[in-house]
Design a protein around this motif. Structure first.
Motif, PDB file in Angstrom:
ATOM      1  N   SER A 102      55.913  37.271  59.706  1.00 24.43           N
ATOM      2  CA  SER A 102      55.102  36.450  59.070  1.00 24.43           C
ATOM      3  C   SER A 102      55.773  35.054  59.681  1.00 24.43           C
ATOM      4  O   SER A 102      55.035  34.093  59.664  1.00 24.43           O
ATOM      5  N   ALA A 103      57.073  35.090  59.541  1.00 27.84           N
ATOM      6  CA  ALA A 103      57.515  33.515  60.137  1.00 27.84           C
ATOM      7  C   ALA A 103      57.170  33.408  61.537  1.00 27.84           C
ATOM      8  O   ALA A 103      56.862  32.167  61.856  1.00 27.84           O
ATOM      9  N   PHE A 110      55.156  30.204  66.249  1.00 28.25           N
ATOM     10  CA  PHE A 110      54.672  30.472  67.549  1.00 28.25           C
ATOM     11  C   PHE A 110      53.057  30.575  67.365  1.00 28.25           C
ATOM     12  O   PHE A 110      52.426  30.807  68.230  1.00 28.25           O
ATOM     13  N   GLY A 111      52.551  30.678  66.114  1.00 27.52           N
ATOM     14  CA  GLY A 111      51.143  30.956  65.832  1.00 27.52           C
ATOM     15  C   GLY A 111      50.479  32.150  65.932  1.00 27.52           C
ATOM     16  O   GLY A 111      49.509  32.527  65.532  1.00 27.52           O
ATOM     17  N   SER A 112      51.195  32.984  66.866  1.00 29.03           N
ATOM     18  CA  SER A 112      50.692  34.532  66.850  1.00 29.03           C
ATOM     19  C   SER A 112      51.980  35.386  67.477  1.00 29.03           C
ATOM     20  O   SER A 112      52.979  34.835  67.717  1.00 29.03           O
ATOM     21  N   TRP A 113      51.937  36.644  67.020  1.00 27.99           N
ATOM     22  CA  TRP A 113      52.838  37.783  67.251  1.00 27.99           C
ATOM     23  C   TRP A 113      53.064  37.649  68.669  1.00 27.99           C
ATOM     24  O   TRP A 113      54.276  37.952  69.371  1.00 27.99           O
ATOM     25  N   LYS A 114      51.791  37.871  69.521  1.00 30.43           N
ATOM     26  CA  LYS A 114      51.826  38.035  70.988  1.00 30.43           C
ATOM     27  C   LYS A 114      52.735  36.660  71.664  1.00 30.43           C
ATOM     28  O   LYS A 114      53.600  37.088  72.328  1.00 30.43           O
ATOM     29  N   ALA A 115      52.561  35.566  70.938  1.00 33.87           N
ATOM     30  CA  ALA A 115      53.400  34.396  71.469  1.00 33.87           C
ATOM     31  C   ALA A 115      54.790  34.659  71.292  1.00 33.87           C
ATOM     32  O   ALA A 115      55.738  34.271  72.029  1.00 33.87           O
ATOM     33  N   ALA A 116      55.113  35.155  70.173  1.00 39.37           N
ATOM     34  CA  ALA A 116      56.456  35.309  69.623  1.00 39.37           C
ATOM     35  C   ALA A 116      56.918  36.307  70.647  1.00 39.37           C
ATOM     36  O   ALA A 116      58.446  36.104  70.878  1.00 39.37           O
ATOM     37  N   LEU A 117      56.490  37.549  70.821  1.00 37.68           N
ATOM     38  CA  LEU A 117      57.151  38.612  71.737  1.00 37.68           C
ATOM     39  C   LEU A 117      57.448  37.817  73.206  1.00 37.68           C
ATOM     40  O   LEU A 117      58.312  38.304  73.877  1.00 37.68           O
ATOM     41  N   GLU A 118      56.568  37.185  73.810  1.00 36.94           N
ATOM     42  CA  GLU A 118      56.667  36.668  75.016  1.00 36.94           C
ATOM     43  C   GLU A 118      57.663  35.618  74.961  1.00 36.94           C
ATOM     44  O   GLU A 118      58.387  35.767  75.985  1.00 36.94           O
TER      45      GLU A 118
END
Length: 282
Positions: A102-103, A110-118
């Motif tokens: 959620s954070a 990060f605005g998206s989970w994909k961006a956080a993973l990257e």
């Protein structure tokens, strides 16, 4: 009792009721104790924080830990990845890492989970591949490796094929259950050790004394780990057999009938598990 019909208002009211009763309403607690509510919140609001905010609370005051930062999110993702957790959004948003997820997707982070993973150096596509593994495909892969004499010890598999290993763990709960679902005795596999040439020859000699037919196909089918180790140590099955001729034993024996049960390797080596293998799984 009728099943609760969810919508945004019902979810907000339920959160208020729990808070009034003194129930903690941070994400991980609700996920553990009120999973239906937690899932409904994600379905209607996208994340737990938005649902709590809609109920009129300041989530920064509700959360159990300090505010997430980008650095903490990246560290949390890396730790979860190292532990072998499934980081696909479908799973992580409903798991013990839901507050982390959620954070991560908040605009201020990060605005998206994909961006956080990257940001953590992980490709989202890596976790999409886990969906390809069904229970049956996992079993087929394990049995294929078993017949080849590959080491199916959990530590060895996690090191050699980490993606497959973690996929199997997710499907069956643990690696041992995945192996045992194939009808294999995990005792033989878990106790597997690296044998020396002398240890290989000792086991082959004991197999032969038990009138086990020592053709390559029979040993490979019934004692795959022993066969594979012999080939690795001596270069070929023929070379291992030639070395075996140094033992002063009577090599004349009758071929076992194909439908006759092969002796268990535990009984042959005196009850101590050796370099994997055993009688062929039915």
């Amino acid at each position: 009792m009728f099943e609760k019909i969810w919508d945004t208002e019902v979810i907000a009211e339920y959160i208020c009721e729990l808070h009034a009763k003194g129930v903690p309403i941070y994400s991980s607690y609700i996920h553990e104790h009120y999973q239906t509510l937690h899932r409904a919140a994600f379905r209607y609001f996208g994340n737990w924080e938005a649902a709590v905010t809609a109920a009129g609370f300041d989530y920064d005051q509700i959360r159990r830990t300090r505010r997430w930062t980008k650095e903490k999110i990246v560290a949390g993702i890396k730790a979860a990845y190292k532990a072998g957790d499934d980081l696909s959004w479908r799973v992580v948003s409903k798991s013990k890492h839901s507050s982390l997820a959620s954070a991560a997707i908040c605009d201020r982070h990060f605005g998206s989970w994909k961006a956080a993973l990257e940001a953590a150096g992980i490709k989202e596509s890596e976790f999409r591949r886990y969906n390809r593994w069904s229970d049956e495909k996992v079993r087929q892969r394990i049995l294929s490796d078993y017949r080849k004499g590959n080491d199916l010890n959990a530590k060895a598999m996690e090191s050699a094929c980490p993606k497959f290993y973690h996929a199997a763990v997710r499907r069956f709960g643990c690696w041992r259950k995945a192996v045992e679902s194939c009808g294999l005795d995990y005792r033989h596999i878990a106790m597997r050790v690296s044998m020396t040439k002398e240890e290989v020859l000792a086991i082959l000699g004991k197999l032969q004394k038990q009138a086990v037919h020592m053709s390559s196909s029979n040993v490979q089918n019934n004692y795959p780990a022993v066969h594979a180790t012999a080939v690795r140590r001596f270069g070929s099955w023929s070379a291992a057999r030639k070395e075996l001729m140094g033992y002063k034993v009577d090599y004349r024996y009758k071929r076992r009938r194909s439908n006759e049960e092969q002796p268990d390797l535990f009984s042959i080596v005196g009850g101590q598990p050796q370099a994997g293998g055993g009688s062929k799984a039915s």
